[in-house]
Motif scaffolding. Sequence first.
Motif, mmCIF file in Angstrom:
data_model
loop_
_atom_site.group_PDB
_atom_site.id
_atom_site.type_symbol
_atom_site.label_atom_id
_atom_site.label_comp_id
_atom_site.label_asym_id
_atom_site.label_seq_id
_atom_site.Cartn_x
_atom_site.Cartn_y
_atom_site.Cartn_z
ATOM 1 N N VAL A 267 44.396 26.863 42.810
ATOM 2 C CA VAL A 267 44.174 27.274 41.626
ATOM 3 C C VAL A 267 42.567 27.284 41.491
ATOM 4 O O VAL A 267 42.040 28.205 40.967
ATOM 5 N N ALA A 268 42.162 26.235 41.945
ATOM 6 C CA ALA A 268 40.482 26.326 41.782
ATOM 7 C C ALA A 268 39.812 27.339 42.738
ATOM 8 O O ALA A 268 38.812 28.179 42.209
ATOM 9 N N ALA A 269 40.231 27.708 43.673
ATOM 10 C CA ALA A 269 39.791 28.825 44.629
ATOM 11 C C ALA A 269 39.915 30.175 44.082
ATOM 12 O O ALA A 269 39.436 30.937 44.007
ATOM 13 N N ALA A 270 41.013 30.336 43.294
ATOM 14 C CA ALA A 270 41.428 31.424 42.568
ATOM 15 C C ALA A 270 40.545 31.870 41.436
ATOM 16 O O ALA A 270 40.030 32.831 41.281
ATOM 17 N N ALA A 271 40.191 30.691 40.736
ATOM 18 C CA ALA A 271 39.238 31.002 39.606
ATOM 19 C C ALA A 271 37.909 31.291 39.888
ATOM 20 O O ALA A 271 37.240 31.925 39.573
ATOM 21 N N ALA A 272 37.564 30.559 41.170
ATOM 22 C CA ALA A 272 36.059 30.913 41.796
ATOM 23 C C ALA A 272 36.328 32.432 41.997
ATOM 24 O O ALA A 272 35.124 33.065 42.013
ATOM 25 N N ALA A 273 37.381 32.682 42.743
ATOM 26 C CA ALA A 273 37.273 34.267 43.337
ATOM 27 C C ALA A 273 37.211 35.188 42.161
ATOM 28 O O ALA A 273 36.625 36.356 42.187
ATOM 29 N N LEU A 274 38.100 34.917 41.175
ATOM 30 C CA LEU A 274 38.019 35.776 39.754
ATOM 31 C C LEU A 274 36.811 35.870 39.111
ATOM 32 O O LEU A 274 36.300 36.838 38.643
ATOM 33 N N ASP A 275 35.847 34.745 39.212
ATOM 34 C CA ASP A 275 34.673 34.675 38.427
ATOM 35 C C ASP A 275 33.781 35.459 39.409
ATOM 36 O O ASP A 275 33.105 36.178 38.638
ATOM 37 N N ALA A 276 33.753 35.373 40.779
ATOM 38 C CA ALA A 276 32.831 36.133 41.703
ATOM 39 C C ALA A 276 33.098 37.651 41.368
ATOM 40 O O ALA A 276 32.246 38.619 41.159
ATOM 41 N N ALA A 277 34.414 37.968 41.191
ATOM 42 C CA ALA A 277 34.870 39.374 41.265
ATOM 43 C C ALA A 277 34.468 40.039 40.004
ATOM 44 O O ALA A 277 34.010 41.125 39.626
ATOM 45 N N ALA A 278 34.437 39.290 38.779
ATOM 46 C CA ALA A 278 34.376 39.686 37.660
ATOM 47 C C ALA A 278 32.754 39.922 37.312
ATOM 48 O O ALA A 278 32.194 40.918 36.942
ATOM 49 N N LEU A 279 32.024 38.861 38.038
ATOM 50 C CA LEU A 279 30.477 39.032 37.947
ATOM 51 C C LEU A 279 29.991 40.155 38.695
ATOM 52 O O LEU A 279 29.258 41.030 38.195
ATOM 53 N N ASP A 280 30.658 40.546 39.699
ATOM 54 C CA ASP A 280 30.238 41.672 40.722
ATOM 55 C C ASP A 280 30.656 42.922 40.033
ATOM 56 O O ASP A 280 29.848 43.740 40.310
ATOM 57 N N ALA A 281 31.710 43.011 39.225
ATOM 58 C CA ALA A 281 32.022 44.207 38.463
ATOM 59 C C ALA A 281 31.447 44.405 37.358
ATOM 60 O O ALA A 281 31.440 45.400 36.573
ATOM 61 N N GLY A 282 30.779 43.242 36.758
ATOM 62 C CA GLY A 282 29.762 43.334 35.507
ATOM 63 C C GLY A 282 31.059 43.591 34.194
ATOM 64 O O GLY A 282 30.607 43.965 33.266
#
Length: 203
Positions: free
Chosen positions: A167-182
């Motif tokens: 769950v922690a890893a998924a949250a980090a990956a989602l955060d990074a993807a959202a940041l990358d996509a703006g």
Amino acid sequence: MSPGQLPLPLVYAAAMGEADFLVSDANRDAVRWLETWRDWPRPQAVLTGPPGSGKTHLARVFEGRTGARVIDDADAADPETVFHAWNAATADRPLLLCARPVPPAWPHRLPDLASRLAATPLLTIRDPDDTLLAAILAKHFADRGLRLSTEVAAYVLARVERSFAAVAAAAAALDAAALDAGRGVTVPVAREVMEAQFDLGLD
């Protein structure tokens, strides 16, 4: 975000206060034992649990309440240090040893320490239930200043491995993807992440 601009990784501080600790059936017994520390038969305890289960958070809350000495990753700590800390613990300053494995699996070779650990109460944080997983996902999002919609939460929780670490890893990956996509974390963003993160144990 302008074209060609690279998203900067943000360092976030997880909320580690007492009110931020999530209590559920997975950790309730450990929490209750720590709450009654004045009634312990001896001033030492061992807290174990899987990665990301909140051992450090709970230990810091306990430390703040009691002035206890806390040793994280006690299985990897210098055994002489652990041995002397065990002997120095008192009713007014108890000792809490935190580790992932239970003491019989700790790689030390001190018979005197082994005998003391064998007599030390063992507190265990178990694998999370669905309610706790949902709360942990929401906390990871809140720690990052992200909005977690009901739709995204349902999508992620239906596919993520049932563990604290996943769950922690998924949250980090989602955060990074959202940041990358703006943009924020939407179901399409979550779908892209979940389909790509095979190493997280995700579908």
